[in-house]
Design a protein around this motif. Structure first.
Motif: not given
Lengths: 207, 241, 149
Positions: A92, A96, A128-134, A141, A143, A145, A151-152, C18-19, C23-24, C33
């Protein structure tokens, strides 16, 4: 008796896992210089853990260095992580921080944010692994779901997280948000039954 | 003894050369091993020089060697002008796998650089003991470690940190032990952490042949294991299982 | 020059890197987001593209907006997405927030995007509101890879 007083300080990201050395007052004798050198040696990271580019030349190097730093940092706690879980998390992170999908105006996620992120995962131990963002200014970040339940968690430096959630509880929709030091996160999430996000249905025992 | 969650944060085999090799040979070794590792990065040493005119510390870097790493950055090989190093970060996957990688990387080095006289060989394992604090304000070191500093109780309050190095000849295989132990900033919340860094090295009667090198490294690993077990308590062992 | 406020029933399309896509754990995109709607330090308004500037069905308009954004100076990457929100829904949600933000959604064409829209009065430091928008009125999204050139 060799008793150690537990410190309740929030560590700098760069200090985590490193030997705690208290350098003495300055001295000029050969003995004090020798002692300082010994303390330098004790405090210095091994080659595997050292290596910082002075100034990244471009975005590709910035992302490359960030990814390397995150993986090496994770190694410090890898003995506490399920191997498959860790390997997938790395996948992941690779995704990312892929240069091809990174916005050129965005700052790479910082090691300070990643440190908080990693400590959060080892504290909460989600199956459960989180989803990743930034964010555009270098914060990771995480998440989770499940249906409409979300949950974020944004990982700030120095073990602080900014969280938001929306969930159905007893048939009612609830929203909550806060900014919380990590040691308190499990307690603030508890009223919302965080197992709804963290438990992996595939891992639940049968019967 | 095999532990489910070995506290090893880093395992290292380091071979120091008696002579310095040219950059071209070091880089050639890196290229030969390239296909077996995901990353190949140059290594530099950075120095800062204070410029009186600008009153700024200007960095300058000089080439040190090459570092090859796996995709997850846990397996690394360092080729430098006067050092070879093979490293494994956590999670530790056992001596056999680590040793096989070391042998392979050294074989590649020898093909590129030729005969390499050694000045020092070392087997170093850096361990970190993570002790759950629960509701405690104090952790007794002697509950987990058999090596820690001793100071008079009437000096003041309990320790808040320590760092200690012990160097002792092992009286076997011409080996010397350099043991570093210290408090470390804990990577886990709710834990106290202590480093137990065991470096078994040899600077005399160094092997000339690779077979002899592998034999002595294997014995040094055995010495390291014995030292580790004697430095920890049963309560520490329970943390690793 | 007269100010053109977007009609309440119309829609705005915002580029989501994308960031900033939700996502799951397997990198499947499942939403947007709140961070996708944050103002950068040097921004006075939130940028979006007016879907109804273009003709056709709703889907056609969104696709046209996507193509316009792609052709603009914005660096649109392969795995990015686009979030579509209704003008009235966005304004009402912002007004209902405890900050009572009065958002003006104004057509402000730019050289590289004639359908460019500025959302002025956009709140800073209100992550909860941004997440509410991302989960609610501004949650509809399309992926870049699903819109043909």
């Amino acid at each position: 008796m060799g008793a150690i007083q537990i410190q309740k300080l929030r560590p700098d990201a760069g200090a985590i896992g490193r030997t705690s050395v208290s350098f003495p007052s300055m001295g000029t004798s050969t003995t004090s210089q020798f002692i300082k050198q010994k303390l330098d040696d004790l405090a210095a990271p091994t080659p595997s853990f050292s290596g910082i580019r002075i100034a990244a030349k471009g975005l590709d190097e910035e992302l490359y260095d960030a990814l390397a730093a995150f993986k090496i940092r994770t190694a410090a706690v890898a003995m506490h992580l399920d191997r498959d879980w860790r390997a997938k998390l790395f996948g992941q992170l690779d995704s990312l921080l892929a240069l091809s999908d990174w916005q050129v105006e965005d700052a790479a996620p910082t090691i300070e944010s990643y440190s908080t992120f990693l400590r959060m995962l080892t504290l909460l131990r989600p199956q459960r692994r989180p989803g990743l963002g930034a964010t555009f200014d270098g914060r990771l970040i995480a998440t989770w779901t499940v249906g409409d339940d979300r949950l974020t968690i944004e990982c700030l430096p120095k073990d602080v997280v900014r969280w938001q959630l929306s969930a159905t509880i007893d048939g009612e929709r609830e929203r909550a948000a806060g900014e919380t030091p990590l040691p308190r996160l499990a307690a603030v999430l508890r009223p919302y039954d965080p197992g709804r996000w963290f438990q992996n249905a595939n891992h639940l025992p049968t019967g | 003894m095999l532990y489910a969650r070995a506290p090893i944060t880093e395992a290292v085999v380091e071979l120091r050369f008696a002579t310095t090799f040219p950059q071209t040979k070091v880089e050639a070794a890196g290229r030969r091993l390239r296909d077996e590792y995901f990353y190949l990065d140059p290594e530099s040493i950075v120095q800062f020089k204070l410029e009186p005119a600008t009153k700024k510390a200007e960095p300058s870097s000089s080439w040190l060697g090459v570092k090859l790493s796996s995709l997850d950055r846990t397996d690394s090989v360092f080729f430098r002008q006067n050092t070879f190093m093979c490293s494994r970060l956590a999670p530790y996957t056992g001596w056999d796998v680590f040793f096989a990688r070391t042998v392979r990387a050294w074989e590649v080095w020898r093909k590129s650089a030729g005969h390499t006289a050694l000045s020092r060989i070392g087997v170093r394992y850096v361990n970190r003991i993570d002790v759950p604090i629960e509701n405690r304000a104090l952790v007794r070191l002697e509950d987990y470690l058999n090596v820690f500093p001793k100071s008079p109780d009437d000096l003041g309050g309990p320790l808040s940190a320590y760092a200690m190095q012990v160097v002792r000849p092992l009286d076997v295989d011409d080996c010397v032990l350099a043991l570093n132990t210290a408090t470390v900033a804990p990577p886990l919340i709710g834990f106290a952490s202590f480093a137990l860094d065991i470096d078994v090295f040899r600077e005399a009667n160094l092997p000339q042949r690779d077979d002899d090198l592998w034999d002595i490294l294997t014995r040094m690993r055995g010495h390291k294991n014995r030292i580790f077990e004697s430095c920890i308590t049963g309560r520490a062992r329970a943390l690793f299982d | 020059m007269p100010i053109t406020y977007l009609p309440a029933e119309d829609h705005v399309v915002r580029y989501v890197p994308w960031a900033r896509l939700r996502k799951d754990e397997d990198d499947n995109v499942i939403g947007v987001l709140g961070a996708a709607f944050r103002l950068r330090d040097d921004e006075d308004y939130l940028s979006a593209t007016w879907a109804e500037y273009f003709a056709g069905s709703h889907a056609d308009r969104v696709a046209a907006a996507v193509r316009t954004i792609r052709a603009s100076k914005l660096n649109v990457t392969a795995r990015s997405g686009f979030a579509t929100g209704n003008v009235n829904g966005i304004k009402e949600t912002c007004l209902a927030d405890k900050g009572r933000h009065k958002i003006r959604i104004i057509h402000e064409p730019e050289d590289d995007n004639k359908a460019h829209t500025a959302l002025r009065g956009w709140p800073r430091d209100n992550e909860d509101l941004l997440n509410l928008l991302a989960d609610g009125v501004w949650s509809s999204f399309v992926l870049n890879k699903d819109i043909e050139a």
